[in-house]
Structure formats: C-alpha cells, structure tokens
Scaffold this motif. Structure first.
Motif: not given
Length: 318
Positions: A195-198, A225-229, A289-298
């Motif tokens: 889902l992330f890469f899609a 992409a990261s937050v949704v997945s 996790s979502l707070i982490k996912a945003a800066p981590a993926s960005a």
C-alpha cells in the motif's frame, strides 16, 4: 537530471540504489529513535479488563506519562535504547528494501516488454512494494527483535550489551528465538509496503509540481502514503511486538510480569489481547506511530531521492 530523478524511485544502478537506501535508513532512524521507544513501551503495556488485581491498577499510561517515566528513571539515553541494533536494522532494511523494489520493478518491466505480462502501474507498485517489504523484513528480523527487546528494558537490565544479548538468545532460545513474531511481521509488511509504494508512486507525480521549503512533493507523498498504510496494519505491529518479547526473559521486560504468554500464533495472540484488554489495546501507541511515521517516511523518501540524485551526478561528473 531532475526529470530523470522524478520519473521512478527504482532508477539508478544497483550500487546507487543500495547506497541511497542505506543512507536514507540511517538518517531516518536517528531522527525518530525517541518516538520509536515510546511506541514500543506503549504497545507492551498490559491492562487486563477482568483481572481484579490489574483492574485496580492505573489505566495504561499515556504518551506523556511514559515519556516522563523514562526521563525520570532512565535519563535521556533511555530514549535511544536499542539504537545500535536499530541503526543496523534501518541501514540494512533500507538497502534491501530499495534494491528488492528496484529489481522487482525491472523484472516486471522486462516481462511486459516480452508481452508475457501486463500489469497496471499501481498494481506493479503494490506487488513490488510487498516483495521488497517481505525480503527486507525477513533479512533483518533478528535486528528488529533485538531493537524491540532493548527498547523494552526498563530500569532492570535484561542484557548487558549487544553481544551478550546474542549469546543469551542463542543459548536459551536457539536460532529460532531471533525470529519470534516473524509471521506477524511478514503479515504486516506485505499489505503495508504494498500500500505504501502504491500510494507513494500514485501521489509522487501529481505532487511533483508542489514546491516546499525542503524540496518537491516527494516528502508529502511519503507522509500521506505511510500514515494511511500504517493505520490499516497497526494491530499486526502490536502482535509482533508482543511476540518478540516472549521467551525465558519475558517477565523482565516492561509490563512483562502480568502479561500473558502468547505461544499460539497471530490469530490466537490477537484474540487474547482483545479478550483480556479490549480491542483498543491493539491500537495502543498508534498516535505515536503515526507521528513517527510522518517524519520517518518523509525523511526516508526525501533523503533517498536526494542521495540517489547526488550519487548519479557524482558518477556523471567522475
């Protein structure tokens, strides 16, 4: 070169992709390490809905309570517990992930050119992402388990160091001890990375014209992409963390004295958590996790794209 860089994430030589993925993993890990420790501590909290002893105790602590407790009893270094295996994890995970993603895309493109298969772009991104995530998760899982166990250590030391932890797990749990919860990890990463890469590939091109202080829309696409997945597959992440701290040392980790033994697989573990703690326990730590996912993926995707671009330019100028 700009249009080339924006065309496809997997472009570049094999060496460039591995190097760029490794750099992206290291930078991302350094930035989000404290949030990672907080998330793991929250996921490992246990609060029974039926046990009278547990019911009389405080409700599961919130993010600020956990952060204050770590600061008070473990100091600032407590927020970086497990950082050494985690750096190795992110370094190798990023390299394997992007290499597998690139290789899978190229294989699909080769089959398409021969007329053997025709896959829409979004589906291709999903398949490539799922394969890349599975390969990276399996190859680096022992480091993931060590990261979780070190992060789950409170004031009581379970392992005196990285080498000691490897010796202890090998001696008392055997080689399979390093792969506790792998099925949950793979079960989580297939839909997550797919889902992330899609989502990422689908959003990157439309957002390529968005001009931000730190660059193009690569970071925005990565965050979205990261937050949704992440939200979709988070219960499996909680199950994975609970399974990773099973074994002879289970009671020594944070919250382990009262936590049940989970030894019957993913479905049974998830059922036990829901039965004893309620369905909300599966999402404990999601906000972090979502707070982490945003800066981590960005940071990951932005650093990867820039690092790949720099490596390509360096090779052209050499």
């Amino acid at each position: 070169m700009t249009s080339e860089r924006q065309a496809n994430t997997y472009k570049g030589t094999r060496t460039q992709v591995v190097a760029a993925g490794a750099i992206a993993g290291l930078v991302s890990r350094f930035c989000i390490a404290p949030l990672d420790v907080l998330k793991i501590r929250l996921q490992l909290q246990y609060h029974s809905l039926s046990d009278p002893l547990s019911a009389n105790l405080r409700r599961p602590s919130g993010v600020l309570d956990v952060a204050r407790n770590i600061w008070k009893h473990e100091g600032i270094t407590g927020f970086w517990k497990g950082n050494i295996p985690a750096e190795g994890l992110y370094l190798s995970y990023g390299a394997v992930q992007f290499l597998a993603y690139r290789s899978t895309n190229q294989a699909i493109d080769a089959l398409a050119q021969k007329g053997e298969v025709k896959i829409p772009g979004t589906v291709k991104s999903f398949v490539a992402g799922a394969i890349a995530g599975t390969a990276a998760t399996t190859a680096t899982y022992p480091l993931d388990l060590l990261r979780t166990r070190f992060a789950a250590q409170g004031t009581e030391k379970v392992y005196t160091g990285l080498l000691a932890s490897i010796r202890d797990i090998t001696r008392h749990e055997g080689p399979t001890g390093f792969f506790r919860g792998l099925s949950a990890g793979v079960g989580q990463v297939i839909p997550y990375m797919g889902l992330f890469f899609a989502f990422y590939e689908g959003l990157k091109q439309p957002l390529s014209t968005v001009h931000l202080p730190f660059g193009s829309g690569d970071a925005v696409a990565g965050v979205t992409a990261s937050v949704v997945s992440k939200s979709i597959v988070f219960p499996l992440d909680t199950v994975r963390k609970r399974l990773q701290v099973q074994g002879p040392t289970r009671s020594k980790f944070v919250g382990g004295a009262r936590r049940p033994v989970y030894d019957r697989g993913i479905a049974a573990t998830m059922g036990t958590i829901v039965q004893r703690e309620g369905w909300r326990a599966l999402y404990r730590g999601l906000s972090v996790s979502l707070i982490k996912a945003a800066p981590a993926s960005a940071v990951t995707m932005w650093t990867y794209e820039r690092a790949l671009h720099v490596l390509q330019r360096f090779e052209e100028e050499a």
